[in-house]
Design a protein around this motif. Sequence first.
Motif, short mmCIF file in Angstrom:
data_model
loop_
_atom_site.label_atom_id
_atom_site.label_comp_id
_atom_site.label_asym_id
_atom_site.label_seq_id
_atom_site.Cartn_x
_atom_site.Cartn_y
_atom_site.Cartn_z
N LYS A 1 0.90 -1.10 -0.03
CA LYS A 1 -0.01 0.07 0.00
C LYS A 1 0.93 1.24 0.04
O LYS A 1 1.79 1.30 0.61
CB LYS A 1 -0.83 -0.03 1.31
N SER A 2 0.50 2.18 -0.93
CA SER A 2 1.38 3.39 -0.89
C SER A 2 0.49 4.45 -0.50
O SER A 2 -0.65 4.56 -1.09
CB SER A 2 1.95 3.61 -2.52
N THR A 3 0.87 5.54 0.12
CA THR A 3 0.33 6.96 0.05
C THR A 3 1.02 7.87 -0.62
O THR A 3 2.08 7.92 -0.45
CB THR A 3 -0.06 7.02 1.76
N TYR A 4 0.27 8.66 -1.14
CA TYR A 4 0.67 9.81 -2.06
C TYR A 4 0.10 11.14 -1.96
O TYR A 4 -1.01 10.75 -1.69
CB TYR A 4 1.15 9.27 -3.19
N SER B 1 -2.96 2.02 -4.01
CA SER B 1 -2.34 3.38 -3.51
C SER B 1 -3.51 4.27 -3.36
O SER B 1 -4.62 4.11 -3.72
CB SER B 1 -1.73 4.04 -4.84
N VAL B 2 -3.10 4.97 -2.06
CA VAL B 2 -4.22 5.89 -1.58
C VAL B 2 -3.74 7.28 -1.54
O VAL B 2 -2.54 7.70 -1.04
CB VAL B 2 -4.34 5.50 0.04
N SER B 3 -4.40 8.10 -2.53
CA SER B 3 -4.04 9.55 -2.21
C SER B 3 -4.67 10.12 -1.13
O SER B 3 -5.58 9.90 -0.58
CB SER B 3 -4.90 10.32 -3.76
N VAL B 4 -3.92 11.07 -0.45
CA VAL B 4 -4.12 11.90 0.67
C VAL B 4 -4.35 13.48 0.40
O VAL B 4 -4.01 14.22 1.11
CB VAL B 4 -3.09 11.63 1.91
N ASP B 5 -4.74 13.53 -0.75
CA ASP B 5 -5.18 14.80 -1.51
C ASP B 5 -6.26 15.25 -0.37
O ASP B 5 -7.05 14.63 0.03
CB ASP B 5 -5.30 15.06 -2.83
N LYS B 6 -6.57 16.60 -0.60
CA LYS B 6 -7.76 17.25 -0.03
C LYS B 6 -9.15 17.01 -0.99
O LYS B 6 -8.60 16.76 -2.31
CB LYS B 6 -7.70 18.68 -0.01
N TRP C 1 -7.23 14.61 -9.03
CA TRP C 1 -6.45 13.07 -8.58
C TRP C 1 -7.02 12.35 -9.87
O TRP C 1 -6.20 11.62 -10.27
CB TRP C 1 -7.12 12.82 -7.27
N LYS C 2 -8.32 12.39 -10.30
CA LYS C 2 -8.74 11.41 -11.05
C LYS C 2 -7.92 11.70 -12.46
O LYS C 2 -7.73 10.68 -13.35
CB LYS C 2 -10.44 11.99 -11.61
N ILE D 1 -4.91 -0.63 -7.62
CA ILE D 1 -6.00 -0.14 -7.06
C ILE D 1 -5.91 1.25 -6.70
O ILE D 1 -4.87 1.75 -5.68
CB ILE D 1 -6.63 -1.01 -5.91
N GLN D 2 -6.49 2.50 -7.04
CA GLN D 2 -6.48 3.55 -6.75
C GLN D 2 -7.62 4.13 -5.74
O GLN D 2 -8.63 3.98 -6.25
CB GLN D 2 -6.35 4.55 -8.10
#
Length: 122
Positions: free
Chosen positions: A10-13, A43-48, A55-56, A67-68
């Motif tokens: 799992k990655s966060t970015y 992958s999990v985006s931690v954007d607002k 992000w899309k 998996i996004q």
Amino acid sequence: MASEKKKILKSTYKTNGVTCKREIPYLKKLEKELHGKNIQFVSVSVDKQKDHKKWKNFIKEKNLGGIQLFSDDAFNTRIAKDYKINAIPRFLLFDSKGKIVDANAKRPSDPKLKAQLLKLLK
């Protein structure tokens, strides 16, 4: 094999993270090299929330695989709090039972990550 539980990287970015963007080619290469193996890349985006459309577009533009997921409140989300994520990118490695193998896994640009994944797959 279909019913076998997968190991997870799992990655966060964040889409605007310079270091995060630098890791993308390495992550894509690793995904390609381990394609068909018993591992799932998440992958999990931690954007607002305001950056959801960005992000899309980022996923399409960078042709991201795996998996996004979108976690919509930066570091104020459950994933960030549960795994004590306060800097990105952050990589976590889970075994097939969902237990954390490495809460601070190496980045895809570090060959040690691939070696660790291959060892976990044995």
